[in-house]
Structure formats: C-alpha cells, structure tokens
Design a protein around this motif. Structure first.
Motif, PDB file in Angstrom:
ATOM      1  N   ASP A  49       0.540  -1.348  -0.396  1.00 12.50           N
ATOM      2  CA  ASP A  49       0.058   0.347   0.241  1.00 12.50           C
ATOM      3  C   ASP A  49       0.836   1.305   0.019  1.00 12.50           C
ATOM      4  N   LEU A  50       0.548   1.810  -1.041  1.00 16.24           N
ATOM      5  CA  LEU A  50       1.815   3.427  -1.032  1.00 16.24           C
ATOM      6  C   LEU A  50       1.644   3.841  -0.274  1.00 16.24           C
ATOM      7  N   VAL A  51       0.090   4.282  -0.533  1.00 16.69           N
ATOM      8  CA  VAL A  51      -0.677   5.467   1.149  1.00 16.69           C
ATOM      9  C   VAL A  51       0.354   4.879   2.134  1.00 16.69           C
ATOM     10  N   ALA A  52      -0.405   3.868   2.729  1.00 14.51           N
ATOM     11  CA  ALA A  52       0.667   3.611   4.220  1.00 14.51           C
ATOM     12  C   ALA A  52       2.007   3.401   3.802  1.00 14.51           C
ATOM     13  N   ASP A  53       2.529   2.943   3.506  1.00 10.70           N
ATOM     14  CA  ASP A  53       3.737   2.563   3.680  1.00 10.70           C
ATOM     15  C   ASP A  53       5.089   3.879   3.110  1.00 10.70           C
ATOM     16  N   VAL A  54       4.506   4.429   2.245  1.00  7.12           N
ATOM     17  CA  VAL A  54       5.092   5.795   1.688  1.00  7.12           C
ATOM     18  C   VAL A  54       4.788   6.953   2.048  1.00  7.12           C
ATOM     19  N   ALA A  55       3.230   7.459   1.666  1.00  3.21           N
ATOM     20  CA  ALA A  55       2.614   8.586   1.314  1.00  3.21           C
ATOM     21  C   ALA A  55       2.611   8.825   3.164  1.00  3.21           C
ATOM     22  N   GLU A  56       1.827   7.831   4.060  1.00  2.00           N
ATOM     23  CA  GLU A  56       1.652   8.958   5.385  1.00  2.00           C
ATOM     24  C   GLU A  56       3.375   8.601   6.398  1.00  2.00           C
ATOM     25  N   PRO A  57       3.958   7.706   6.028  1.00  2.48           N
ATOM     26  CA  PRO A  57       4.518   8.329   6.809  1.00  2.48           C
ATOM     27  C   PRO A  57       6.053   9.467   6.772  1.00  2.48           C
ATOM     28  N   LEU A  58       6.313  10.527   5.615  1.00  3.28           N
ATOM     29  CA  LEU A  58       7.379  10.988   5.128  1.00  3.28           C
ATOM     30  C   LEU A  58       6.736  12.379   6.024  1.00  3.28           C
ATOM     31  N   GLY A 114      -2.181  11.359  -6.747  1.00  2.00           N
ATOM     32  CA  GLY A 114      -1.054  11.929  -7.996  1.00  2.00           C
ATOM     33  C   GLY A 114      -0.801  10.959  -8.325  1.00  2.00           C
ATOM     34  N   TRP A 115      -0.384   9.482  -7.523  1.00  2.00           N
ATOM     35  CA  TRP A 115       0.265   8.235  -7.777  1.00  2.00           C
ATOM     36  C   TRP A 115      -0.852   7.366  -8.878  1.00  2.00           C
ATOM     37  N   TRP A 116      -2.183   7.359  -8.484  1.00  2.00           N
ATOM     38  CA  TRP A 116      -3.081   6.959  -9.404  1.00  2.00           C
ATOM     39  C   TRP A 116      -3.245   7.430 -10.555  1.00  2.00           C
ATOM     40  N   ALA A 117      -3.388   9.484 -10.070  1.00  2.00           N
ATOM     41  CA  ALA A 117      -3.174   9.517 -11.815  1.00  2.00           C
ATOM     42  C   ALA A 117      -1.601   9.415 -12.845  1.00  2.00           C
ATOM     43  N   GLU A 143      -8.097  -1.129  -9.078  1.00  2.00           N
ATOM     44  CA  GLU A 143      -8.001  -0.088  -8.465  1.00  2.00           C
ATOM     45  C   GLU A 143      -9.003   0.188  -7.566  1.00  2.00           C
ATOM     46  N   PRO A 144      -7.961   1.908  -6.494  1.00  2.00           N
ATOM     47  CA  PRO A 144      -8.290   2.076  -4.959  1.00  2.00           C
ATOM     48  C   PRO A 144      -9.709   2.346  -5.347  1.00  2.00           C
ATOM     49  N   GLU A 145     -10.558   2.457  -3.968  1.00  2.00           N
ATOM     50  CA  GLU A 145     -11.459   3.234  -3.581  1.00  2.00           C
ATOM     51  C   GLU A 145     -11.096   4.217  -3.140  1.00  2.00           C
ATOM     52  N   TRP A 146     -12.099   5.877  -3.355  1.00  2.00           N
ATOM     53  CA  TRP A 146     -11.998   6.622  -2.827  1.00  2.00           C
ATOM     54  C   TRP A 146     -12.396   7.107  -0.755  1.00  2.00           C
ATOM     55  N   LYS A 147     -11.697   7.095  -0.102  1.00  2.00           N
ATOM     56  CA  LYS A 147     -12.083   7.688   1.557  1.00  2.00           C
ATOM     57  C   LYS A 147     -13.725   8.538   0.784  1.00  2.00           C
ATOM     58  N   PRO A 148     -14.126   8.427   1.495  1.00  2.00           N
ATOM     59  CA  PRO A 148     -15.406   8.983   1.930  1.00  2.00           C
ATOM     60  C   PRO A 148     -15.796  10.547   1.746  1.00  2.00           C
ATOM     61  N   GLY A 149     -14.953  11.172   3.104  1.00  2.00           N
ATOM     62  CA  GLY A 149     -14.908  12.629   2.791  1.00  2.00           C
ATOM     63  C   GLY A 149     -14.728  12.905   1.363  1.00  2.00           C
ATOM     64  N   TYR A 150     -15.089  14.310   1.858  1.00  3.11           N
ATOM     65  CA  TYR A 150     -15.164  15.062  -0.066  1.00  3.11           C
ATOM     66  C   TYR A 150     -14.392  15.991   0.132  1.00  3.11           C
ATOM     67  N   ILE A 151     -14.107  17.099   1.021  1.00  5.22           N
ATOM     68  CA  ILE A 151     -13.064  18.418   1.507  1.00  5.22           C
ATOM     69  C   ILE A 151     -11.624  17.861   1.501  1.00  5.22           C
ATOM     70  N   ILE A 152     -11.362  16.720   2.173  1.00  7.92           N
ATOM     71  CA  ILE A 152      -9.974  16.800   2.517  1.00  7.92           C
ATOM     72  C   ILE A 152     -10.300  15.371   1.963  1.00  7.92           C
ATOM     73  N   ARG A 153      -9.732  15.131   0.394  1.00  7.56           N
ATOM     74  CA  ARG A 153      -9.847  13.838  -0.565  1.00  7.56           C
ATOM     75  C   ARG A 153      -9.085  13.408  -0.944  1.00  7.56           C
ATOM     76  N   GLY A 154      -9.165  11.779  -0.707  1.00  7.47           N
ATOM     77  CA  GLY A 154      -7.778  11.223  -0.535  1.00  7.47           C
ATOM     78  C   GLY A 154      -8.282   9.661  -1.027  1.00  7.47           C
ATOM     79  N   LEU A 155      -7.342   8.740  -1.138  1.00  4.13           N
ATOM     80  CA  LEU A 155      -7.613   7.230  -1.472  1.00  4.13           C
ATOM     81  C   LEU A 155      -7.752   6.195  -0.029  1.00  4.13           C
ATOM     82  N   GLU A 156      -8.624   5.910   0.156  1.00  2.00           N
ATOM     83  CA  GLU A 156      -8.072   4.513   1.036  1.00  2.00           C
ATOM     84  C   GLU A 156      -6.744   3.670   0.797  1.00  2.00           C
ATOM     85  N   ALA A 157      -6.480   3.651   0.239  1.00  2.00           N
ATOM     86  CA  ALA A 157      -4.989   2.968   0.020  1.00  2.00           C
ATOM     87  C   ALA A 157      -4.951   2.787  -1.766  1.00  2.00           C
ATOM     88  N   LEU A 158      -3.713   2.377  -1.918  1.00  2.00           N
ATOM     89  CA  LEU A 158      -2.694   2.601  -3.691  1.00  2.00           C
ATOM     90  C   LEU A 158      -2.475   1.580  -3.551  1.00  2.00           C
TER      91      LEU A 158
END
Length: 398
Positions: A137-146, A251-254, A378-393
């Motif tokens: 999971d690129l979000v949990a392993d790279v995007a969040e910790p940095l 960005g990586w999903w894009a 294909e990833p799923e989006w978190k339910p939040g709209y204002i702060i918009r991001g993926l559940e995981a990638l």
C-alpha cells in the motif's frame, strides 16, 4: 441549483469534475441547502474571495455568534474549538498577523531548504523498504510516514511517540468534513484533548531542557500563550500532513491511469518539480475551503449577505478552462499553472515550500527506485469530500 454537486455520493467524490463544469457554466454562485453554504466554483471568483478582507476564516473577532445570526457552539465541542481557534488558520488580523510572523521564523527559505537532505534520506529509506518487499500500500507505506516523520522531527516529538500523531490528525480532520456527525465530533474532541495534553507536557519539558526544535523555539517566544503554542502545533501537523499524503496517493493514481504522463516523467526526471504542481492541480487534495462573510458582498451578480458562509471550490477552480488549457488532461509539462491548491491571500499555506520538497523527494525516489511499479487493483476513495484521498493504493514492483 447544484447540478450534481453531492459531496456524500461515492461517485461524486471519485470524480467531481463533471459537476464542477456544470456549476461553472450554469450556476457559478449557487446556494447549497444541505450545508447552508454558497458554492463558488469559477477560478476568478475563488481566487478573488481568498484575497477579499470582507471575508474571514472566522467572524468572532468582529461579532458574536448571535450577532452573525449563527447558533452558539455546542458544549460538547468546546475542547475542539478551543484548540482550533488558537491556531493561526482560524484567526484574523491582528492576531493572525502576530502568530504567522512568529511561526514563519521556522519556515524561512533557508531553514526549509536545510531540511532537504533529511527529507531525501527519509524518502529514500521508505522507498527502499517498499521496493525490498515488492510493493504494498503506497499510501500507508510511503505517503503517510514521510510528512508525519518530517513534521515530528521539526516539532521535536520523540520517535517513541510519533505513532500517536497520525491518529490524532485523522481524528481532528474529521471535523472539517461537511455536516460531521456526533461520532466524528467525539473523535475530534478526544484527539484535541489528548494532543493538547501531550503538547503542553512537551512544552514544559522543552522549557526546562531546550533542544533544537520548533516546540522549544515556540515555548521560549515572548507573547505566545501556551494555548497558541498548542493550536499552532496542531495546525502544523494537520496542514503539513493530510494534504501531502493525499497529493502523493492521488498523484500516483493519476500517473498510473495516465501512462503517457508517467512515461514522460520517467524519461525526464527534471520535469518533476513541474509535475508535482500539475498533480496538485489535477486531483486537488483539499477540494473546498470555507470562509465567513463579514459584510455583504456580490459575487458573479449574486448578493451574499453578512453572516453567510461561502464554500470556495478549489477542485473546480483548478479545472477552470478559462485559466488552464485542456484542464482534464494530466500534463506533466504544464508550466503556466497558477493552481490554488495552497490557497491565496493571507492564509496561503505557510508550509508550501516544505510540502514541495517532500513531494519531489518521494516521487523522485519512487521513479528512480521502482521503475516496474504497477497497479494491483483499482483503489477506492475515502468517503470524505473536503480532504479527498484514497483508502489505499496497492501496487507491486518487479
């Protein structure tokens, strides 16, 4: 008339840009009854309102809730608002000016640039570990910790305590969604209370035993109250973390669904700083920024009265074809890119230079070290709209 604007719909959150286009064309200033807000969707209007001193992030410096025709704060939210309103984002001049001047001393160009080797080292280490295990999971392993690690080092949070920062940030940011319920409110209050108690203890420790970190610096600033120190640190964590995580994941999903852009970026890594700006524009991490109307204004021929709230649609502004040529195309060579992802005016993101360094370092490390990176599903989006991001990638690396 809201023309498909439905921030609680998973389909809309996954792709809001068709609804934005309809709003810009047919109702650029539209009343949205479910939240009691005026939606502002065109770039020119959003940009102007961000700089308009007739609007504010708060109105409490000029009027009470009652005087603005607003209900009082619920008692159960008192700990949340006490923390948030002591941060500079929810202050207006002169308090905002004073707090921003104090905090900006930690974000001078020289000090931020001096962090680049540290950010590069952290990004390389995270990516090396990610590549060694073949992805995940690129979000949990790279995007969040940095960004959490970077802001923790800036603040001076001991390594043993850093695992607490991400849950606190997530809990607090849940209150920034539209019409948050009681569960989200209670989680935000708990996070504010716990983080506030932690920071007060850390500040006392740093007063007695100074270190080369931001909490030490803030703890020794004349004229900065302890409440303001707490509010400032909470803001730095939330603002310096949530958006950077989502720019990385989104960005990586894009890039993965626009392979021609990824090929161009891999062929010319010098494009990376420009590409980072484009990724922030293309899938804006903060879709909406809210402001209170302090005196009657007119936007696009519509009169908006004092006491109303406007919702500035960053995601729509960043896809406005009157400003961005072919906005639906991800163009990593786009040089004319005045996106609004960092805001504008007096509340322009103070941490923007640091965020850019973090993004260039993390994207650069993955491009260099994981040329075989590909999507698992294909990833799923978190339910939040204002702060918009993926559940995981979920990706794999060969």
């Amino acid at each position: 008339m809201t023309l498909g604007f439905d921030p609680w719909s998973p389909a809309f959150v996954a792709y809001p840009y068709e609804a934005y286009a309809a709003l810009r064309d047919r109702a650029p200033v539209a009343w949205f009854d479910p939240t009691g807000q005026w939606l502002v969707s065109r770039y020119t209007d959003v940009n102007a309102r961000l700089r308009d001193r007739r609007l504010g992030r708060t109105y409490l410096h000029v009027a009470s809730h009652e005087e603005m025709g607003r209900p009082p704060d619920p008692d159960h939210l008192a700990p949340f608002w006490h923390v948030i309103r002591n941060g500079m984002l929810d202050r207006e001049p002169p308090d905002h000016t004073r707090l921003r001047r104090l905090v900006s001393q930690a974000f001078t160009p020289r000090r931020v640039e001096a962090l680049r080797p540290t950010v590069e080292r952290l990004a390389d280490g995270l990516v090396d570990a990610f590549v060694a295990k073949g992805g995940g999971d690129l979000v949990a392993d790279v995007a969040e910790p940095l960004p959490v690690t970077v802001i923790a080092e800036m603040l001076g949070v001991p390594e043993a305590d850093r695992h607490r920062l991400r849950p606190w940030s997530a809990g607090i940011c849940g209150m920034y969604e539209l019409n948050p319920g009681r569960v989200a409110a209670d989680a935000a209050v708990r996070a504010c209370e716990e983080f506030s108690d932690y920071l007060r203890g850390l500040a006392r420790t740093r007063r007695a035993d100074p270190r080369d970190d931001l909490v030490t610096a803030l703890a020794h600033v004349d004229g900065l109250t302890e409440d303001e120190l707490v509010g400032t640190c909470v803001l730095l964590l939330n603002a310096g973390h949530e958006a950077t995580v989502n720019v990385t994941g989104n960005g990586w999903w894009a890039l993965l669904r626009n392979p021609e852009a990824l090929v161009a970026l891999r062929a010319d890594p010098a494009l990376l700083p420009i590409a980072v700006e484009e990724l922030m524009r293309y899938d804006t991490p903060l879709q909406m920024f809210e402001r209170w109307v302090l005196q009657d204004i007119e936007v696009g021929g519509v009169t908006i009265p004092r006491g109303a709230e406007v919702a500035l649609l960053f995601g729509s502004a960043n896809h406005d074809p009157s400003v961005f040529h072919d906005p639906q195309r991800l163009d990593v060579t786009r040089r004319d890119n005045p996106h609004l992802s960092f805001g504008a005016g007096i509340h322009f993101c103070l941490g923007a230079p640091l965020a850019r360094i973090e993004l260039v370092c993390s994207f650069g490390a993955l491009l260099a070290k994981a040329p075989g990176l590909r999507l698992r599903h294909e990833p799923e989006w978190k339910p939040g709209y204002i702060i918009r991001g993926l559940e995981a990638l979920e990706v794999e690396i060969s």
